[in-house]
Write a protein that holds these residues in place. Structure first.
Motif, PDB file in Angstrom:
ATOM      1  N   ILE A   1       0.861   6.609 -13.613  1.00  0.00           N
ATOM      2  CA  ILE A   1      -0.214   7.493 -13.167  1.00  0.00           C
ATOM      3  C   ILE A   1       0.270   8.396 -12.042  1.00  0.00           C
ATOM      4  N   ARG A   2       0.002   9.682 -12.178  1.00  0.00           N
ATOM      5  CA  ARG A   2       0.226  10.657 -11.097  1.00  0.00           C
ATOM      6  C   ARG A   2      -1.134  11.237 -10.734  1.00  0.00           C
ATOM      7  N   TYR A   3      -1.511  11.069  -9.480  1.00  0.00           N
ATOM      8  CA  TYR A   3      -2.785  11.598  -8.991  1.00  0.00           C
ATOM      9  C   TYR A   3      -2.521  12.943  -8.316  1.00  0.00           C
ATOM     10  N   MET A   4      -3.251  13.975  -8.719  1.00  0.00           N
ATOM     11  CA  MET A   4      -2.972  15.304  -8.183  1.00  0.00           C
ATOM     12  C   MET A   4      -4.132  15.900  -7.395  1.00  0.00           C
ATOM     13  N   HIS A   5      -5.345  15.691  -7.891  1.00  0.00           N
ATOM     14  CA  HIS A   5      -6.529  16.213  -7.196  1.00  0.00           C
ATOM     15  C   HIS A   5      -7.641  15.195  -7.320  1.00  0.00           C
ATOM     16  N   GLU A   6      -8.460  15.079  -6.304  1.00  0.00           N
ATOM     17  CA  GLU A   6      -9.531  14.071  -6.346  1.00  0.00           C
ATOM     18  C   GLU A   6     -10.682  14.539  -7.219  1.00  0.00           C
ATOM     19  N   PHE A   7     -11.483  13.596  -7.678  1.00  0.00           N
ATOM     20  CA  PHE A   7     -12.771  13.870  -8.307  1.00  0.00           C
ATOM     21  C   PHE A   7     -13.871  13.356  -7.389  1.00  0.00           C
TER      22      PHE A   7
ATOM     23  N   PHE B   1      -7.257   8.364   6.044  1.00  0.00           N
ATOM     24  CA  PHE B   1      -7.524   7.500   4.906  1.00  0.00           C
ATOM     25  C   PHE B   1      -6.360   7.597   3.935  1.00  0.00           C
ATOM     26  N   PRO B   2      -6.085   6.472   3.263  1.00  0.00           N
ATOM     27  CA  PRO B   2      -4.944   6.425   2.353  1.00  0.00           C
ATOM     28  C   PRO B   2      -5.240   7.164   1.054  1.00  0.00           C
ATOM     29  N   VAL B   3      -4.244   7.863   0.553  1.00  0.00           N
ATOM     30  CA  VAL B   3      -4.356   8.574  -0.729  1.00  0.00           C
ATOM     31  C   VAL B   3      -3.202   8.102  -1.614  1.00  0.00           C
ATOM     32  N   ILE B   4      -3.560   7.469  -2.713  1.00  0.00           N
ATOM     33  CA  ILE B   4      -2.524   7.002  -3.641  1.00  0.00           C
ATOM     34  C   ILE B   4      -1.993   8.207  -4.410  1.00  0.00           C
ATOM     35  N   LEU B   5      -0.680   8.322  -4.484  1.00  0.00           N
ATOM     36  CA  LEU B   5      -0.051   9.435  -5.206  1.00  0.00           C
ATOM     37  C   LEU B   5       0.438   9.022  -6.585  1.00  0.00           C
TER      38      LEU B   5
ATOM     39  N   THR C   1       8.606   6.127   4.951  1.00  0.00           N
ATOM     40  CA  THR C   1       9.229   7.303   5.550  1.00  0.00           C
ATOM     41  C   THR C   1       8.183   7.923   6.490  1.00  0.00           C
ATOM     42  N   HIS C   2       8.480   9.093   7.014  1.00  0.00           N
ATOM     43  CA  HIS C   2       7.514   9.685   7.950  1.00  0.00           C
ATOM     44  C   HIS C   2       6.288  10.269   7.239  1.00  0.00           C
ATOM     45  N   LYS C   3       6.385  10.461   5.945  1.00  0.00           N
ATOM     46  CA  LYS C   3       5.260  11.038   5.201  1.00  0.00           C
ATOM     47  C   LYS C   3       4.688  10.084   4.151  1.00  0.00           C
ATOM     48  N   ILE C   4       5.564   9.288   3.591  1.00  0.00           N
ATOM     49  CA  ILE C   4       5.202   8.529   2.380  1.00  0.00           C
ATOM     50  C   ILE C   4       5.439   7.039   2.592  1.00  0.00           C
ATOM     51  N   LEU C   5       4.474   6.261   2.121  1.00  0.00           N
ATOM     52  CA  LEU C   5       4.650   4.812   2.106  1.00  0.00           C
ATOM     53  C   LEU C   5       4.869   4.382   0.646  1.00  0.00           C
TER      54      LEU C   5
ATOM     55  N   LYS D   1       3.472   5.159  -4.609  1.00  0.00           N
ATOM     56  CA  LYS D   1       3.528   5.667  -3.252  1.00  0.00           C
ATOM     57  C   LYS D   1       2.180   6.216  -2.827  1.00  0.00           C
ATOM     58  N   LEU D   2       1.994   6.219  -1.517  1.00  0.00           N
ATOM     59  CA  LEU D   2       0.764   6.755  -0.948  1.00  0.00           C
ATOM     60  C   LEU D   2       1.094   7.526   0.314  1.00  0.00           C
ATOM     61  N   MET D   3       0.154   8.373   0.682  1.00  0.00           N
ATOM     62  CA  MET D   3       0.262   9.086   1.964  1.00  0.00           C
ATOM     63  C   MET D   3      -1.060   8.881   2.697  1.00  0.00           C
ATOM     64  N   PHE D   4      -1.145   9.411   3.893  1.00  0.00           N
ATOM     65  CA  PHE D   4      -2.407   9.397   4.619  1.00  0.00           C
ATOM     66  C   PHE D   4      -2.895  10.833   4.790  1.00  0.00           C
ATOM     67  N   ALA D   5      -4.206  10.999   4.665  1.00  0.00           N
ATOM     68  CA  ALA D   5      -4.811  12.314   4.873  1.00  0.00           C
ATOM     69  C   ALA D   5      -5.820  12.197   6.008  1.00  0.00           C
ATOM     70  N   ASP D   6      -6.084  13.326   6.656  1.00  0.00           N
ATOM     71  CA  ASP D   6      -7.104  13.308   7.710  1.00  0.00           C
ATOM     72  C   ASP D   6      -8.449  13.774   7.140  1.00  0.00           C
ATOM     73  N   SER D   7      -9.443  13.871   8.005  1.00  0.00           N
ATOM     74  CA  SER D   7     -10.804  14.142   7.524  1.00  0.00           C
ATOM     75  C   SER D   7     -10.933  15.552   6.945  1.00  0.00           C
TER      76      SER D   7
END
Lengths: 132, 132, 132, 132
Positions: free
Chosen positions: C60-66, D52-56, D81-85, D106-112
């Motif tokens: 799975i590749r997530y690109m944009h939220e729903f 909040f975490p965003v799964i990629l 890494t500094h951007k990606i977990l 992998k996941l990253m973090f996004a702000d509000s």
């Protein structure tokens, strides 16, 4: 006020006996509410006031099972006071017309401080209309 | 007959307000039942007779919300007749002791032909004991 | 072979950030498969042979939220060998046409003894057709 | 960095074949992440920064099924890494030690504002330690 919502039973919603899991009926009932609010431009009012719905009660009677890809028709009756929105959902198998479940209950709206809010006048007034 | 079950609120069970979704309480209640049956060697009897549980009613009162990683304690009281198993789950926040939800309802057992079955004697007799 | 499936984002499928939860994409992908099999009379063949699908891989590749009530369009490409059914789902926001997710993977069919089955000829042959 | 999480298969997570549904593995993987963050006081840092975490990506290989009440042990390896977990979960049947599933992603973090954030130093530094 009455409304109708249609939904199809999904494979992953079945339990290991091939029947719609007992909790999923509440998922369907919730979605019927969101769609009703949205269809009638009430969801944007809820959002505009920064409110969110809080379910207070759900009383469920299960009468007949649903299976994979069954078409479900949910007929809902709404009664609105200034504080509480009462709902009664009746689930039908849309093909056989068998009455399969009823869910009656009530909800209120809370604000971002988790305080009980009056139901916004726009919603209250809408609910008094008899469109059906 | 009484039983106790512990469960921790998972992130994906929250709604977009950060509260445990109203349907998930039924998931917890169901799991409390499976674990109770299993812990007391009743699940193997159910399987041995080729039965499966059918929920007839769930009546839910929501009193306080649960949040991410909250520890939930479910105390259950069971009353068994020859046909119907009555249950009453009370949900507590295990840290604050706040009573957060009650679910009362009833279930029966059906066989593979979907016919109502008597509750097996082994289960009926077990339920008459007062172990707590 | 290609197919298309439409689905609407439900309120209880959102996470506490208001976005469709990462696991629900697999629920949608699964339902797209059931509906495809059913629409093309392949589900009855699966049932007739007493088979059930076993997912082997999901990438799975997530690109944009729903978000709540977004309309999702899932376009699927199917490639069938005698043992393995390969699928690639592409999720679009049906209003904005934004490509939001891809899921590629494979599944096989197993029989009631949990043995790997050849894909039934009826399904294999159907999948070779190019209806699009 | 490595971590371990235990979880028990629930009845309503099974599909109609009695096996853990393919999407539920992602629910388990998500919960393993929340518990890891919480156990190591990283969740409060995420919240403090309003992230909040965003799964990629999730890449799942299913190897063996799980059944009702099976005990699952998830062993996770984390590379930050500094951007990606980056994460790799390996699912074991805790009783039989059979390796049943792997999920790498992998996941990253996004702000509000939904902007990509650097991973907070406190988390980055913690992840460089080798506690196991």
């Amino acid at each position: 006020m009455k409304s109708t919502y249609h939904i199809t039973v999904r494979g992953y919603e079945l339990d290991s006996f091939g029947h719609l899991n007992n909790a999923v009926y509440l998922n369907y009932a919730e979605q019927a509410k969101w769609e009703f609010l949205n269809d009638n431009k009430l969801l944007e009012i809820v959002n505009q006031y920064g409110l969110f719905p809080v379910i207070l009660e759900n009383n469920i009677r299960y009468m007949h099972e649903f299976k994979l890809l069954d078409k479900v028709r949910i007929e809902t009756e709404w009664i609105c006071t200034h504080k509480i929105l009462h709902f009664k959902h009746i689930f039908f198998n849309d093909k056989t017309e068998v009455k399969s479940c009823t869910i009656s209950g009530k909800l209120m709206f809370a604000d971002s401080n988790r305080m009980v809010s009056d139901i916004p006048d726009e919603i209250y007034n809408f609910m008094q209309e008899d469109l059906n």
